[in-house]
Design a protein around this motif. Structure first.
Motif, PDB file in Angstrom:
ATOM      1  N   TYR A   1      28.817  47.025 -41.382  1.00  0.00           N
ATOM      2  CA  TYR A   1      30.015  46.673 -42.192  1.00  0.00           C
ATOM      3  C   TYR A   1      30.889  45.834 -41.599  1.00  0.00           C
ATOM      4  O   TYR A   1      31.316  46.184 -40.416  1.00  0.00           O
ATOM      5  CB  TYR A   1      30.570  47.857 -42.700  1.00  0.00           C
ATOM      6  N   PRO A   2      31.203  44.482 -42.153  1.00  0.00           N
ATOM      7  CA  PRO A   2      32.064  43.564 -41.455  1.00  0.00           C
ATOM      8  C   PRO A   2      33.664  44.065 -41.356  1.00  0.00           C
ATOM      9  O   PRO A   2      34.247  43.353 -40.841  1.00  0.00           O
ATOM     10  CB  PRO A   2      31.819  42.396 -42.132  1.00  0.00           C
ATOM     11  N   TRP A   3      33.888  44.876 -42.408  1.00  0.00           N
ATOM     12  CA  TRP A   3      35.276  44.921 -42.742  1.00  0.00           C
ATOM     13  C   TRP A   3      35.912  46.500 -42.849  1.00  0.00           C
ATOM     14  O   TRP A   3      35.013  47.293 -43.328  1.00  0.00           O
ATOM     15  CB  TRP A   3      35.689  44.433 -44.168  1.00  0.00           C
ATOM     16  N   PHE A   4      36.899  46.732 -42.345  1.00  0.00           N
ATOM     17  CA  PHE A   4      37.161  48.295 -42.252  1.00  0.00           C
ATOM     18  C   PHE A   4      38.612  48.637 -42.645  1.00  0.00           C
ATOM     19  O   PHE A   4      39.470  47.746 -42.189  1.00  0.00           O
ATOM     20  CB  PHE A   4      36.977  48.830 -40.811  1.00  0.00           C
ATOM     21  N   VAL A   5      38.740  49.526 -43.468  1.00  0.00           N
ATOM     22  CA  VAL A   5      40.430  50.184 -43.445  1.00  0.00           C
ATOM     23  C   VAL A   5      40.070  51.632 -43.367  1.00  0.00           C
ATOM     24  O   VAL A   5      39.317  52.357 -43.728  1.00  0.00           O
ATOM     25  CB  VAL A   5      40.757  49.698 -45.022  1.00  0.00           C
ATOM     26  N   ALA A   6      41.267  52.005 -42.853  1.00  0.00           N
ATOM     27  CA  ALA A   6      41.524  53.753 -42.466  1.00  0.00           C
ATOM     28  C   ALA A   6      42.168  54.450 -43.785  1.00  0.00           C
ATOM     29  O   ALA A   6      43.164  53.559 -44.248  1.00  0.00           O
ATOM     30  CB  ALA A   6      42.189  53.572 -41.196  1.00  0.00           C
ATOM     31  N   ILE A   7      41.649  55.198 -44.035  1.00  0.00           N
ATOM     32  CA  ILE A   7      42.198  56.170 -45.405  1.00  0.00           C
ATOM     33  C   ILE A   7      42.431  57.495 -44.825  1.00  0.00           C
ATOM     34  O   ILE A   7      41.431  58.214 -44.739  1.00  0.00           O
ATOM     35  CB  ILE A   7      41.395  56.026 -46.530  1.00  0.00           C
ATOM     36  N   PRO A   8      43.803  57.977 -44.535  1.00  0.00           N
ATOM     37  CA  PRO A   8      43.844  59.522 -44.262  1.00  0.00           C
ATOM     38  C   PRO A   8      43.433  60.364 -45.383  1.00  0.00           C
ATOM     39  O   PRO A   8      43.591  60.276 -46.675  1.00  0.00           O
ATOM     40  CB  PRO A   8      45.317  59.465 -43.940  1.00  0.00           C
ATOM     41  N   THR A   9      42.709  61.300 -45.098  1.00  0.00           N
ATOM     42  CA  THR A   9      42.643  62.717 -45.985  1.00  0.00           C
ATOM     43  C   THR A   9      43.981  63.434 -46.319  1.00  0.00           C
ATOM     44  O   THR A   9      44.870  63.321 -45.277  1.00  0.00           O
ATOM     45  CB  THR A   9      41.406  63.689 -45.644  1.00  0.00           C
ATOM     46  N   ARG A  10      43.990  64.102 -47.313  1.00  0.00           N
ATOM     47  CA  ARG A  10      45.178  64.946 -47.683  1.00  0.00           C
ATOM     48  C   ARG A  10      44.572  66.399 -47.818  1.00  0.00           C
ATOM     49  O   ARG A  10      43.489  66.519 -47.922  1.00  0.00           O
ATOM     50  CB  ARG A  10      45.844  64.646 -48.939  1.00  0.00           C
ATOM     51  N   PHE A  11      45.499  67.182 -47.488  1.00  0.00           N
ATOM     52  CA  PHE A  11      44.969  68.816 -47.711  1.00  0.00           C
ATOM     53  C   PHE A  11      44.393  69.050 -48.976  1.00  0.00           C
ATOM     54  O   PHE A  11      43.485  69.599 -49.187  1.00  0.00           O
ATOM     55  CB  PHE A  11      46.219  69.528 -47.096  1.00  0.00           C
ATOM     56  N   ALA A  12      45.225  68.355 -49.852  1.00  0.00           N
ATOM     57  CA  ALA A  12      44.705  68.493 -51.351  1.00  0.00           C
ATOM     58  C   ALA A  12      43.414  68.058 -51.744  1.00  0.00           C
ATOM     59  O   ALA A  12      42.896  68.117 -52.688  1.00  0.00           O
ATOM     60  CB  ALA A  12      46.051  67.879 -52.295  1.00  0.00           C
ATOM     61  N   ASP A  13      43.027  66.929 -51.141  1.00  0.00           N
ATOM     62  CA  ASP A  13      41.572  66.502 -51.329  1.00  0.00           C
ATOM     63  C   ASP A  13      40.511  67.377 -50.997  1.00  0.00           C
ATOM     64  O   ASP A  13      39.381  67.384 -51.508  1.00  0.00           O
ATOM     65  CB  ASP A  13      41.051  65.308 -50.112  1.00  0.00           C
ATOM     66  N   ASN A  14      40.734  68.589 -50.164  1.00  0.00           N
ATOM     67  CA  ASN A  14      39.663  69.749 -49.933  1.00  0.00           C
ATOM     68  C   ASN A  14      39.558  70.515 -51.045  1.00  0.00           C
ATOM     69  O   ASN A  14      40.369  70.720 -52.145  1.00  0.00           O
ATOM     70  CB  ASN A  14      40.221  70.322 -48.940  1.00  0.00           C
ATOM     71  N   ASP A  15      38.268  71.006 -51.310  1.00  0.00           N
ATOM     72  CA  ASP A  15      38.187  72.025 -52.305  1.00  0.00           C
ATOM     73  C   ASP A  15      37.628  73.241 -51.997  1.00  0.00           C
ATOM     74  O   ASP A  15      38.169  73.593 -50.923  1.00  0.00           O
ATOM     75  CB  ASP A  15      36.553  71.365 -53.011  1.00  0.00           C
ATOM     76  N   ALA A  16      37.201  74.181 -52.623  1.00  0.00           N
ATOM     77  CA  ALA A  16      37.231  75.541 -52.279  1.00  0.00           C
ATOM     78  C   ALA A  16      36.159  75.896 -51.232  1.00  0.00           C
ATOM     79  O   ALA A  16      36.111  76.922 -50.369  1.00  0.00           O
ATOM     80  CB  ALA A  16      36.794  76.425 -53.502  1.00  0.00           C
ATOM     81  N   TYR A  17      35.158  74.758 -50.940  1.00  0.00           N
ATOM     82  CA  TYR A  17      34.334  74.967 -49.865  1.00  0.00           C
ATOM     83  C   TYR A  17      35.029  74.488 -48.627  1.00  0.00           C
ATOM     84  O   TYR A  17      34.109  74.462 -47.639  1.00  0.00           O
ATOM     85  CB  TYR A  17      32.936  74.237 -50.425  1.00  0.00           C
ATOM     86  N   GLY A  18      36.331  73.860 -48.745  1.00  0.00           N
ATOM     87  CA  GLY A  18      36.733  73.446 -47.217  1.00  0.00           C
ATOM     88  C   GLY A  18      36.308  72.043 -47.038  1.00  0.00           C
ATOM     89  O   GLY A  18      36.475  71.544 -45.633  1.00  0.00           O
ATOM     90  N   HIS A  19      35.834  71.361 -47.912  1.00  0.00           N
ATOM     91  CA  HIS A  19      35.554  69.901 -47.406  1.00  0.00           C
ATOM     92  C   HIS A  19      36.155  68.990 -48.695  1.00  0.00           C
ATOM     93  O   HIS A  19      36.212  69.484 -49.695  1.00  0.00           O
ATOM     94  CB  HIS A  19      34.257  69.545 -47.254  1.00  0.00           C
ATOM     95  N   VAL A  20      36.243  67.680 -48.386  1.00  0.00           N
ATOM     96  CA  VAL A  20      36.802  66.587 -49.352  1.00  0.00           C
ATOM     97  C   VAL A  20      35.745  66.860 -50.728  1.00  0.00           C
ATOM     98  O   VAL A  20      34.503  66.777 -50.567  1.00  0.00           O
ATOM     99  CB  VAL A  20      36.794  65.435 -49.084  1.00  0.00           C
ATOM    100  N   ASN A  21      36.330  67.038 -51.922  1.00  0.00           N
ATOM    101  CA  ASN A  21      35.465  67.176 -53.079  1.00  0.00           C
ATOM    102  C   ASN A  21      35.046  65.932 -53.373  1.00  0.00           C
ATOM    103  O   ASN A  21      35.358  64.664 -52.933  1.00  0.00           O
ATOM    104  CB  ASN A  21      36.758  67.346 -54.232  1.00  0.00           C
ATOM    105  N   ASN A  22      33.896  66.054 -53.991  1.00  0.00           N
ATOM    106  CA  ASN A  22      32.805  64.746 -54.238  1.00  0.00           C
ATOM    107  C   ASN A  22      33.631  63.607 -55.063  1.00  0.00           C
ATOM    108  O   ASN A  22      33.375  62.352 -54.783  1.00  0.00           O
ATOM    109  CB  ASN A  22      31.708  65.061 -54.783  1.00  0.00           C
ATOM    110  N   ALA A  23      34.439  63.893 -55.906  1.00  0.00           N
ATOM    111  CA  ALA A  23      34.914  62.948 -56.665  1.00  0.00           C
ATOM    112  C   ALA A  23      35.874  61.763 -55.735  1.00  0.00           C
ATOM    113  O   ALA A  23      36.197  60.818 -56.174  1.00  0.00           O
ATOM    114  CB  ALA A  23      35.992  63.522 -57.844  1.00  0.00           C
ATOM    115  N   HIS A  24      36.671  62.512 -54.874  1.00  0.00           N
ATOM    116  CA  HIS A  24      37.247  61.677 -53.683  1.00  0.00           C
ATOM    117  C   HIS A  24      36.853  60.752 -53.168  1.00  0.00           C
ATOM    118  O   HIS A  24      37.166  59.816 -52.877  1.00  0.00           O
ATOM    119  CB  HIS A  24      37.960  62.727 -52.656  1.00  0.00           C
ATOM    120  N   TYR A  25      35.310  60.853 -53.109  1.00  0.00           N
ATOM    121  CA  TYR A  25      34.686  59.948 -52.253  1.00  0.00           C
ATOM    122  C   TYR A  25      34.328  58.475 -52.931  1.00  0.00           C
ATOM    123  O   TYR A  25      34.661  57.519 -52.619  1.00  0.00           O
ATOM    124  CB  TYR A  25      32.885  60.205 -52.126  1.00  0.00           C
ATOM    125  N   HIS A  26      34.360  58.543 -54.370  1.00  0.00           N
ATOM    126  CA  HIS A  26      34.261  57.645 -55.179  1.00  0.00           C
ATOM    127  C   HIS A  26      35.926  56.789 -55.150  1.00  0.00           C
ATOM    128  O   HIS A  26      36.065  55.535 -55.317  1.00  0.00           O
ATOM    129  CB  HIS A  26      34.105  57.786 -56.549  1.00  0.00           C
TER     130      HIS A  26
END
Length: 181
Positions: free
Chosen positions: A46-71
């Motif tokens: 990838y030639p271009w990057f941007v940093a995006i911080p995760t938020r505590f609210a992005d995590n789901d019941a399984y302790g990882h970022v919910n799939n919808a947030h990836y989109h």
């Protein structure tokens, strides 16, 4: 579901199996085919990057970022790319509509990870462009998720596709994805 119990890692997508469907759309009993292995892309693609911080609210019941947030990460990365590299006017007479998208989940992201979203251009059409995106956790070299979406340039008033501006084409050509081994 198996692999989703606390203390037990989720099954790797490369080991999942799916059953072929009959002519009636039902799974054929006793028959299964391994899903094809997907190799994680590396940052160098990838030639271009941007940093995006995760938020505590992005995590789901399984302790990882919910799939919808990836989109949402994909959309944020491409929107920032267009704003910074193409000087996109998101309130102007032209808009960009998502026609198609896809995400392959390879390993989980979780708060407090910082997602580094890599953006590259795959194909360029008359009115559409395919952006390829890789999501990398912190300083990892292999993508946690990767995918793409097709964006169509449209006239805001009519919603009809219009040709991509020549200035944008130059930017897209400069930011093509790189084939890496």
């Amino acid at each position: 579901a198996r692999g989703l119990r606390p203390g037990r890692p989720a099954r790797s997508p490369s080991r999942l199996r799916y059953a072929p469907l009959s002519s009636r759309g039902r799974a054929v009993r006793g028959a299964s085919t391994p899903m094809p292995r997907v190799s994680a892309h590396r940052r160098a693609r990838y030639p271009w990057f941007v940093a995006i911080p995760t938020r505590f609210a992005d995590n789901d019941a399984y302790g990882h970022v919910n799939n919808a947030h990836y989109h949402a990460f994909f959309d944020t990365a491409v929107s920032r790319f267009l704003a910074r590299e193409c000087a996109a006017d998101f309130a102007g007479p032209r808009i960009d509509a998502i026609a198609e998208n896809h995400c392959t989940y390879l390993r989980p992201l979780a708060f407090p990870d910082t997602v580094h979203a890599g953006v590259g251009v795959g194909e360029i059409g008359r009115s559409s462009v395919r952006f390829e995106i890789g999501l990398f956790a912190n300083d990892e070299d292999e993508a946690s998720a990767q995918g793409w979406f097709v964006q169509v340039r449209c006239e805001r008033a009519s919603g009809r596709p219009v040709e991509i501006e020549s200035e944008w084409r130059v930017v897209f050509d400069r930011h093509r994805v790189r084939e890496c081994s």
